[in-house]
Design a protein around this motif. Structure first.
Motif, short mmCIF file in Angstrom:
data_model
loop_
_atom_site.label_atom_id
_atom_site.label_comp_id
_atom_site.label_asym_id
_atom_site.label_seq_id
_atom_site.Cartn_x
_atom_site.Cartn_y
_atom_site.Cartn_z
N ARG A 1 -4.42 13.77 -0.19
CA ARG A 1 -4.18 14.47 1.13
C ARG A 1 -2.45 14.30 0.77
N HIS A 2 -2.17 13.70 1.00
CA HIS A 2 -1.04 13.05 0.65
C HIS A 2 -0.03 12.51 -0.66
N PRO A 3 -0.53 13.30 -1.27
CA PRO A 3 0.34 12.54 -3.04
C PRO A 3 1.68 12.26 -3.10
N GLU A 4 2.91 13.32 -2.73
CA GLU A 4 4.23 12.83 -2.57
C GLU A 4 4.99 11.54 -2.17
N GLU A 5 4.08 11.50 -0.52
CA GLU A 5 4.08 10.11 0.07
C GLU A 5 3.64 9.21 -0.68
N ALA A 6 2.39 9.03 -1.51
CA ALA A 6 1.95 8.02 -1.97
C ALA A 6 2.63 7.38 -3.42
N ALA A 7 3.27 8.80 -4.02
CA ALA A 7 4.27 8.46 -4.96
C ALA A 7 5.31 7.83 -4.66
N GLU A 8 6.31 7.79 -3.89
CA GLU A 8 6.72 7.69 -2.95
C GLU A 8 6.92 6.30 -2.77
N ALA A 9 5.62 5.29 -1.75
CA ALA A 9 5.72 4.65 -1.54
C ALA A 9 5.46 3.21 -2.82
N HIS A 10 4.68 3.91 -4.24
CA HIS A 10 4.36 3.83 -5.70
C HIS A 10 5.05 3.06 -6.58
N ALA A 11 4.88 4.42 -6.75
CA ALA A 11 6.34 4.66 -8.05
C ALA A 11 7.70 4.83 -7.29
N GLY A 12 8.23 5.10 -6.54
CA GLY A 12 9.43 5.32 -5.89
C GLY A 12 9.80 3.78 -5.55
N LEU A 13 8.74 2.92 -5.11
CA LEU A 13 9.27 1.70 -5.07
C LEU A 13 9.45 1.13 -6.47
N ALA A 14 9.27 0.54 -6.62
CA ALA A 14 8.45 -0.07 -8.22
C ALA A 14 9.67 0.17 -8.78
N ARG A 15 9.97 1.71 -8.59
CA ARG A 15 11.25 2.04 -10.03
C ARG A 15 13.38 1.58 -8.92
N ALA A 16 12.62 1.57 -7.65
CA ALA A 16 13.89 0.51 -6.79
C ALA A 16 13.98 -0.71 -7.37
N VAL A 17 12.72 -0.75 -7.03
CA VAL A 17 13.04 -2.63 -7.36
C VAL A 17 13.24 -3.01 -8.95
N ALA A 18 12.74 -2.58 -9.73
CA ALA A 18 12.68 -3.12 -11.04
C ALA A 18 14.20 -3.17 -12.27
N ALA A 19 14.75 -1.77 -11.72
CA ALA A 19 16.27 -1.34 -11.29
C ALA A 19 16.75 -2.75 -11.34
N GLU A 20 16.98 -3.61 -10.44
CA GLU A 20 18.01 -5.47 -10.32
C GLU A 20 16.89 -5.93 -10.58
N PHE A 21 15.88 -6.12 -10.37
CA PHE A 21 14.43 -7.74 -10.49
C PHE A 21 13.53 -6.99 -11.70
N GLY B 1 1.00 -1.17 -0.28
CA GLY B 1 -0.24 0.39 0.02
C GLY B 1 0.78 1.23 -0.15
N PRO B 2 0.12 2.33 0.20
CA PRO B 2 -0.81 2.27 0.75
C PRO B 2 -2.29 2.17 -0.23
N SER B 3 -2.90 2.38 0.33
CA SER B 3 -4.65 1.77 -1.26
C SER B 3 -5.69 2.42 -0.61
N ASP B 4 -5.57 3.22 0.68
CA ASP B 4 -6.49 4.51 0.44
C ASP B 4 -6.13 5.91 -0.05
N VAL B 5 -7.57 5.43 -1.18
CA VAL B 5 -7.49 6.62 -1.74
C VAL B 5 -7.61 7.75 -1.49
N THR B 6 -8.57 8.38 -0.24
CA THR B 6 -8.87 9.40 0.35
C THR B 6 -7.52 9.57 0.39
N TRP B 7 -7.40 9.15 1.14
CA TRP B 7 -6.20 9.58 2.10
C TRP B 7 -4.43 10.26 1.27
N MET B 8 -4.60 9.75 -0.25
CA MET B 8 -3.70 10.02 -1.01
C MET B 8 -4.46 10.90 -1.80
#
Length: 304
Positions: free
Chosen positions: A81-101, A72-79
């Protein structure tokens, strides 16, 4: 030696998937925000750089054959209000892991990558997210697919029961209110194609197997599109409660105002992947009956 799988995230889908995989695979390990560190689990705050470094370190130690991203997070309403945190948790993590795995990745994504102006979207339809959740998930999808990984978009998932203190699903809220004979007000103009948790874990488990037959991007949804109002009435009907207790309202006047008008997907064919000719996801009646059979005592809840 059996297939080694790491599941990232222990929410509704992640927790159920781990249980299913441990029955079918040799080794299953997990990464999530909570829990004590063990040989099979690494606690990481995945929304931070430090947490992503911890995830990468764990993956390097374990060397899994498949990494399933259900976090997650998967709470649409929370995201919203917190777009930067949501981007780090989803897109940021995916980019970090995708580079190697990258080629080992299987990302669980969402129907929110579409604007919600039309129903029953297919992978051939161009995504145009209308909310933060859709935007960050689409960015995560792109990172995974560019690196050779696989993406499964799911519609609203229901099934199972949340532990005490955790945010519950819409289906849980409907069933608990129905069993207590309490009134419920829900939108009549927001449609989805809800898919049962058992069907989600069936497909994801199949896609973790070597040589699984499926395109790199697929849609998994229930067999029927219906409104939240219709879904709630089905829950009340199955419990024997009066359907008159469910009151329709406009989406814009409800807690689901940030959701798209249509959160619905057309389900792809997973018969080859599951190895079951003619396989199809269960209908809402079957899924809600399965939930009722395992229902805990009612308690006060809020909806996902």
């Amino acid at each position: 030696m059996g297939q080694h799988v790491t599941v990232v995230g222990r929410g509704l889908i992640g927790s159920a998937l781990v249980g299913r995989l441990r029955r079918d695979f040799g080794v299953v390990r997990t990464v999530a925000r909570s829990g004590a560190r063990t040989d099979e689990h690494e606690p990481c705050d995945l929304g931070t750089r430090h947490g992503r470094d911890g995830l990468l370190g764990a993956l390097r130690r374990w060397g899994p054959d498949r990494v399933v991203l259900t976090h997650g997070p998967s709470d649409v309403t929370w995201m919203e209000r917190h777009p930067e945190e949501a981007a780090e948790a989803h897109a940021g993590l995916a980019r970090a892991v995708a580079a190697e795995f990258g080629p080992r990745l299987l990302l669980v994504s969402t129907d929110n990558v579409y604007p919600g102006t039309e129903p029953l979207r297919t992978p051939a339809d161009r995504p145009r997210p209308a909310n933060v959740y859709g935007r960050v998930k689409l960015a995560a999808e792109q990172a995974v697919r560019d690196a050779g990984g696989r993406v499964v978009r799911v519609s609203l998932v229901y099934g199972g029961w949340s532990p005490p203190g955790q945010r519950v699903t819409f289906a849980e809220r409907c069933l608990l209110a129905a069993r207590a004979r309490q009134p419920l007000t829900v939108p009549e103009d927001q449609w989805f194609t809800p898919v049962h948790l058992d069907d989600v874990t069936t497909v994801l488990t199949a896609l973790c197997r070597p040589g699984a037959e499926a395109p790199a991007l697929t849609h998994l949804s229930g067999p029927r599109q219906l409104s939240r109002y219709e879904f709630a009435r089905a829950a009340y009907r199955l419990t024997g409660a009066g359907e008159h207790l469910v009151t329709p309202c406009p989406r814009a006047d409800s807690e689901w105002a940030s959701r798209p008008r249509y959160s619905s997907l057309r389900c792809d064919d997973f018969a080859a992947a599951t190895g079951t000719p003619g396989w199809q996801p269960a209908g809402v009646g079957t899924g809600l009956r399965a939930m009722l059979a395992a229902a805990p005592a009612p308690s006060g809840v809020t909806a996902r």
